[in-house]
Enzyme design. Sequence first.
Site, PDB file in Angstrom:
ATOM      1  CB  VAL A 298      -0.949  -0.015   1.220  1.00 62.12           C
ATOM      2  CG1 VAL A 298      -1.596   1.355   1.416  1.00 62.12           C
ATOM      3  CG2 VAL A 298      -2.033  -1.076   1.050  1.00 62.12           C
ATOM      4  CD  GLU A 299       2.435   3.630   3.846  1.00 61.94           C
ATOM      5  OE1 GLU A 299       2.832   4.650   3.250  1.00 61.94           O
ATOM      6  OE2 GLU A 299       1.573   3.669   4.741  1.00 61.94           O
ATOM      7  CB  THR A 300       6.614   2.337  -1.473  1.00 62.44           C
ATOM      8  OG1 THR A 300       7.042   1.075  -0.927  1.00 62.44           O
ATOM      9  CG2 THR A 300       6.729   3.419  -0.427  1.00 62.44           C
TER      10      THR A 300
END
Length: 370
Positions: free
Chosen positions: A150-152
């Site tokens: 989700v983050e990167t």
Amino acid sequence: MDKLARIVANVSLSFLFAFAAVVLAPAHAHATPRNDRTNNSLEEEIVPQHYANNPDVDAFIADLVARDGFDGAALKRLFSQVDYSQTAARLVAPPPVPTPKNWSAYQSRLVDSIRINDGVQFWQDNDATLKRAAEQFGVPPSIIVAIIGVETVYGRHMGNFRTIDALTTLAFDYPQTKNRDDRMTMFRKQLENFLVWTRERNVDPLSVYGSYAGAIGIPQFMPTSLINYAVDYDGDGKIDLAHSAADAIGSVGNFLMQHGWERDQPVIWHIASDPGSQGLAQAGADGQAKPHWTLGNFLKAGIEMNEPGLNLAAQSNTPVLVIDLPTPDQPTQYFLGLQNFYVLTRYNRSFFYAMAVYDLAQAIKAAKAP
């Protein structure tokens, strides 16, 4: 009689729906992931030397000299090289016209085939490290992989803003919003911790890049999290969240453990779809992220659960919260969240974010299974 029972005893079901929709509408903000850019090709609009001889920055420098033992002259030289980023300021500002919260759109953007397929590959490539982290921190590999996805997208999109520019811009020139002073205070603390962190590791503050909000590396840690939770998990003697998948995995696991992750415990429970159960969930959806009801509160009020095999009597005292996931023109989805759901909101204080991580983790786990 407990609070939920009083609601049920005194309010008809039809009125309960209307009451919950109007009075108990969720107060929490469903934020986007920290690295999400509105336009990945957008060039930064910068103002060089905006913070040279700036009275607010000079006062901040004096505080750092007194509190952290920095060299004031060296900091003044550093901030003379820091640029104001109009793009960072614009991206943290709320949209001029508020848009309805849309869980369906949010979920489809983050729980997608790219993150699922790449998540399976990331898991396979780092299987031994993920197993070690699960044993040490108690956090399932699927959750760690999903957060990084989700983050990167597994390190693919870590941000191209110079971190000191982004943090300084938001610390001293945050957009005009109702919570501007609080946000600037928070970003000044993050800026201070960033400078402490780079000094301790002998890193040039001008060389670090990340998101427009100052988050860094594969797991998008803010400076405070870098100091408190980042770990050297590949054993090379340094913490490198930008290049080491092992350090990212260990740091995410440590973050979740330190925030109270419960080993081998569920994240959510499913609520039955009948109108009565959904109405009770709606009445209890107060936007609080920390579990503050008990399952027994809802059971006494008459809620039905869709959790085959769950021993309701044995779990009656388990603390829970109500997760509400609205989508325009569709019925709001409700779940009961447990301690581990609350811990996910410590990474990003959004029900949408935490539920997307959970859903992506389930999808990756299913795709990886033989």
